[in-house]
Design an enzyme around this catalytic site. Structure first.
Site, mmCIF file in Angstrom:
data_model
loop_
_atom_site.group_PDB
_atom_site.id
_atom_site.type_symbol
_atom_site.label_atom_id
_atom_site.label_comp_id
_atom_site.label_asym_id
_atom_site.label_seq_id
_atom_site.Cartn_x
_atom_site.Cartn_y
_atom_site.Cartn_z
ATOM 1 C CD GLU A 18 -8.417 -1.662 5.095
ATOM 2 O OE1 GLU A 18 -7.585 -0.953 5.671
ATOM 3 O OE2 GLU A 18 -9.029 -1.314 4.077
ATOM 4 C CG ASP A 104 -9.231 0.525 2.038
ATOM 5 O OD1 ASP A 104 -9.896 -0.219 1.295
ATOM 6 O OD2 ASP A 104 -9.686 1.047 3.062
ATOM 7 C CG ASP A 106 -5.422 4.250 2.401
ATOM 8 O OD1 ASP A 106 -5.040 3.190 2.951
ATOM 9 O OD2 ASP A 106 -6.519 4.766 2.656
ATOM 10 C CD GLU A 108 -3.424 4.360 8.947
ATOM 11 O OE1 GLU A 108 -3.597 3.312 9.573
ATOM 12 O OE2 GLU A 108 -2.604 5.230 9.299
ATOM 13 C CE1 TYR A 334 -10.586 3.279 0.693
ATOM 14 C CE2 TYR A 334 -8.887 4.856 0.057
ATOM 15 C CZ TYR A 334 -9.461 4.021 1.000
ATOM 16 O OH TYR A 334 -8.903 3.927 2.254
ATOM 17 N NE ARG A 336 -10.965 7.040 5.430
ATOM 18 C CZ ARG A 336 -11.806 6.029 5.651
ATOM 19 N NH1 ARG A 336 -11.802 4.995 4.830
ATOM 20 N NH2 ARG A 336 -12.635 6.052 6.665
ATOM 21 C CG HIS A 381 -6.800 6.360 -4.263
ATOM 22 N ND1 HIS A 381 -6.935 5.013 -4.433
ATOM 23 C CD2 HIS A 381 -6.246 6.543 -3.040
ATOM 24 C CE1 HIS A 381 -6.481 4.398 -3.341
ATOM 25 N NE2 HIS A 381 -6.057 5.302 -2.501
#
Length: 939
Positions: A18, A104, A106, A108, A334, A336, A381
């Site tokens: 990203e 990532d 997740d 998104e 990570y 988030r 996570h």
């Protein structure tokens, strides 16, 4: 055959992540055979306006970017600022044998990976590469063990995106029509704003109560030492068996909640203290209990934001910016995450450091396991922890500034989570005596001693209340026993007043949202950033203060869209979205119930959440269709008292008494930085007594725009009122002409002609021999001439309109007076910016104080001051300014563009040159443009 083993036999693998920073780090771990490139966030999204929608779509689809009539099909477009990057990725993919989507893990990140696959249309094998930390072992393991794209996660993200689009694009226009142009509504943003407004309403309604009690200092008569003090301080607890009232016994109306307690006023308290002066006191009871405190769970997103706010003064956005850098550079996992779980590797690393740094006595026999506390935790996570199978101590990282501070916080919390409990004793002592007038008085004192600090040797959690006692605080009491005689050294009467509920800070608002299960922890920083950017909330110190504008917005939403800002309804929506993510519910039927209201008797749908009786509830579309019932003046009016009303108008808040066309009508502007609970009747009367407010001067005969004179933050000024159909925000925004009044002018005497003359500034005086233009301008520090970067002061404001070119050239022919232009020392030093990694200071500028890191300048906003501004607030202002600023630096990369434009015989060489030349500019340009576009969207 695994992707890793194939690499040894040749071939080229394209890895897409990203961010450019992450790409740089990962490239170092993969070596030859791999090309690592960044998508720079999302490469496509719902259109930001009708102009971006393909011509084949008409009607509502062009407005919403979603085809609500055909199963809510989203219309995706490649962002204009990402087209160059998409072409670059396609070129790189054309030369690759495999594609790894390493965004990532997740929702998104999964969605970005899916969009990349949809847009790039790869004809080579595609692998979904996931990792939770950027270390060599983790990256190599991720390459060797790819998985398939998780379409269920993609569907969940898409449903949220569509829901937020429908909410924002349907409700925001209502605010434009009924409150003010340019406002926005959002599924979580509006609820967060309501929380802040409701807290301010509580403060406005609050009535303080005064109460008194006694404090006694009692001596044992023994010579004390640190382990056995000779005296103790105790507070009056009861009189004649009746408990003495404390702050908790009073309601928000200032009255006692119960008559079973004794309310002492000043007179009674002082009289009681005097009558106890010669009383003999004894210890009535000593109650001792074992004390035990277990360590705190490792950090997840919200607890990290809260602790960084309490201990480091970071806002949520600043915390996430610093954490992002630590993650991308391989220092932490990570950031988030909803999880408090540590991997076996992390537990082993933490336990090893406990033994190494604190000794085996601090290590529990078995590893500690922390269960997840967050309902519907989004993904599996780990908790936020130092990366790797051996944790680097803060000193070993080489980090500095804010990155060092945040890493140290994470490291300490992680290590402490695997340490033994703290243990000790808590003691409560009751002391009694009879006053001279025969009243029985009982005092109480409590103490705590920690005999083994355990995890507190490494870490102690902060508190939201600055006056709260932290876990490691000891209060030692003397060794006393029941029946012991004590002498009263001093007894004093103490007065107290109840306080209104504290305003939210970023940390406490995050905590409140999470406890109410509203939104997702990974989005809280952006939510708070949005309500600050929109002007719904401003900061005073660390407190979040709602603007009067937010009162009007919340008032409208509560009265006419009550379900949309209902806390339980919003939490249930979150549950429904998580059910969709788990495959327990379908997206399209749910969206139909929410939008069209097709939810008669259904369960689990947003349309009937919070009702429970099975009746049909109208959907969002029906709610926003009937606007006739909304009285714009009513929802923007709030009674103050004495027939004074606070109104939120097109030009800001003002107080008014009487109707505009009636005799005795009064009106006055309210300062932008006034907290709503500070608008008392007395202050409103003061404002009305002053000659302030908007003065309508007339209409500009050229533009047809209305011209008004106003009182502003930096003094009186004149401005034009642009029509409602003129865009105020976005790429095509038009700014009204504005000019400060001369010192010789006043609001109540300035004329239309003078205003038009002021707004004609700056005036072009002419050009010098080299063709450089000279202009006459009016600034905060007075009138001046400007030629390029060379400014010269003028002696009077009248010269702005009368000075000739010859006179201007004569002024420039004189040597410049350097004394006044000498650099001023900074007003305040704030620390190192987490993004630019440069020192940030507060300076005094032409338009007031501003923060700067030497590259970016950001003026202080309403509610900010030099005295109260914190480092994290300064970093936030700079981050917001960077996100909104046009990419000026990118335009200076002309040599690189020319290099990229040169043609060579070999197509591959040309592509490589273009890629190298545009690498930095594209990353900066796309990031700035993406943030700017996001800020302009209603949702």
């Amino acid at each position: 055959m695994s992707p890793t083993s194939e690499t040894a036999h040749g071939g080229r693998r394209l890895v897409i992540v990203e961010s450019p920073a992450k790409a740089k780090t990962i490239k170092g771990y993969l070596g030859p055979g791999y090309v690592v490139e960044a998508s720079v966030g999302h490469i496509r999204d719902l259109p930001s306006g009708a102009a971006e929608v393909p011509e084949k779509y008409t009607g509502e689809v062009r407005r919403l970017g979603v085809d609500v009539e055909h199963d809510f099909q989203p219309i995706y477009v490649v962002n204009a600022d990402k087209k160059a990057q998409v072409k670059k990725l396609k070129d790189l993919l054309a030369e690759s044998d495999e594609l790894f989507l390493a965004t990532d893990e997740d929702r998104e990140g999964e969605a970005i990976a899916w969009h990349l696959q949809e847009v790039l249309k790869p004809k080579v094998p595609v692998h979904r590469m996931v990792f939770h930390e950027i270390t060599k072992d983790a990256i190599q393991a991720a390459v060797a063990n790819p998985r398939e794209l998780n379409k269920r996660m993609v569907d969940a993200q898409e449903t949220r995106r569509i829901l937020d689009r429908l909410y924002g694009y349907e409700v925001s226009p209502v605010l434009w029509k009924k409150v003010m142009r340019g406002l926005s509504a959002g599924r979580v943003q509006s609820v967060a704003t309501r929380l802040v407004v409701e807290r301010e309403r509580e403060r406005i309604a609050f009535r303080s109560a005064e109460y008194w009690d006694l404090t006694g200092t009692f001596s044992t008569g023994r010579a004390g030492d640190p382990s056995d003090p000779s005296s103790l301080t105790a507070r009056l607890a009861a009189v004649d068996g009746k408990r003495v009232a404390q702050g908790r016994d009073f309601g928000a109306d200032g009255r006692l909640k119960s008559e079973t307690v004794l309310h002492l006023d000043e007179e009674k308290a002082r009289a009681l203290a005097a009558s106890l002066a010669d009383t003999r006191f004894t210890v009535r009871s000593v109650e001792s209990k074992p004390y035990r405190r277990s360590p705190y769970a490792p950090f997840r997103t919200t607890t990290l934001q809260q602790e960084a706010s309490r201990k480091l003064g970071f806002g949520a956005k600043a915390t996430m910016q610093v954490a992002q850098k630590l993650y991308e550079n391989g220092f932490i996992t990570y950031m988030r995450t909803d999880s408090t779980v540590l991997s076996d590797t992390a537990v082993a690393a933490a336990r090893a450091q406990v033994t190494q740094l604190y000794g085996a006595d601090y290590l529990p026999e078995k590893p500690r396991v922390y269960a997840g506390k967050v309902k519907n935790a989004q993904e599996a996570h780990e908790a936020i922890r130092p990366s790797g199978d051996r944790f680097r101590t803060p000193a070993e990282t080489g980090l500095t500034g804010d990155q060092f501070k945040l890493y140290e916080l994470i490291w300490k919390r992680t290590v402490a989570s695997q340490m033994k409990d703290a243990t000790g004793n808590s003691v409560t002592v009751k002391i009694g005596g009879t006053s001279a007038d025969g009243r029985d008085a009982e005092f109480s004192a409590s103490g705590k001693t920690i005999t083994f600090h355990g995890f507190m040797k490494a870490y102690v959690e902060g508190a939201d209340d600055p006056n709260a006692e932290l876990d490691d605080r000891e209060r030692r009491l003397p060794q006393v026993a029941e029946g012991d005689a004590l002498a009263a050294e001093e007894i004093t009467a103490d007065g107290h007043a109840t306080k209104p509920p504290a305003r939210y800070t970023e940390a406490t608002l995050v905590k409140e949202l999470e406890e109410r299960e509203i939104g997702r922890p990974s989005t809280y920083a952006s939510i708070i950033g949005t309500i600050l950017d929109r002007g719904y909330v401003f900061k005073k110190g660390t407190a979040l203060v709602p603007s009067f504008l937010s009162f009007a917005v919340v008032n409208l939403l509560e009265k006419h869209f009550g379900r949309l800002v209902d806390y339980d309804f919003t939490a249930r929506m979150e549950d429904d979205l998580d059910r969709i993510a788990r495959g327990e519910a379908q997206s399209v039927p749910w969206l139909k119930r929410f939008y069209f209201g097709e939810g008669e008797g259904a369960t689990g749908g947003a349309a009937d959440a919070g009702n429970g009786d099975g009746d049909h509830l109208g959907g969002l579309k029906e709610l926003v269709t009937d606007l006739g019932a909304i009285d714009a003046r009513e929802i923007s009016s709030f009674p103050v008292g004495n027939d004074i009303v606070l109104r939120v108008g097109r030009y800001g808040p003002y107080v008014e008494r009487g109707e505009k066309d009636q005799e005795g009508h009064q009106r006055a502007d309210v300062p932008d930085d006034l907290a709503p609970d500070e608008l008392t009747v007395e202050y409103a009367e003061e404002l009305l007594a002053k000659p302030s407010g908007d003065f309508e001067l007339g209409t500009d005969p050229v533009s047809g725009h209305q011209i008004v004179a106003k009182a502003g933050r930096y003094g009186p000024y004149v401005t034009e009122i642009l029509p409602d159909d003129v865009p105020k925000t976005g790429k095509n925004a038009v700014k009204p002409r504005t000019a400060s009044l001369f010192k010789t002018m006043s609001l109540d005497t300035v004329t239309l002609e003078e205003a038009l003359q002021l707004m004609s500034l700056p005036r072009v005086v002419g050009a010098d021999a080299e063709g450089v233009e000279i202009t006459a301008q009016n600034g905060r520090y007075g009138p001046y001439l400007k030629k390029g970067t060379d400014s010269r002061s003028l002696t009077s404001e009248d010269q702005l309109f009368t000075i000739t070119l010859e006179e201007a050239l004569a002024i420039y022919a004189q040597p410049k007076q350097r004394g006044r232009a000498a650099a001023k020392p900074p007003l305040k030093e704030l620390g190192t910016d987490p993004v630019s990694e440069k020192p940030v200071v507060v300076k005094d500028g032409r338009f007031g104080p501003y923060v700067t890191d030497g590259e970016t300048n950001a003026t202080l906003r309403t509610g900010d001051s030099v005295e109260t501004i914190t480092p994290e607030r300064g970093y936030e202002l700079l981050a917001e300014k960077r996100a909104k600023a046009p990419a000026k630096k990118t335009a200076k990369k002309a040599p690189a563009k020319k290099t990229a434009a040169k043609k060579t015989a070999a197509k591959k060489t040309t592509t490589a040159k273009k890629t190298a030349a545009k690498k930095t500019t594209t990353a900066k340009k796309t990031t700035a443009a993406a943030k700017k576009a996001a800020a302009a969207k209603p949702e």
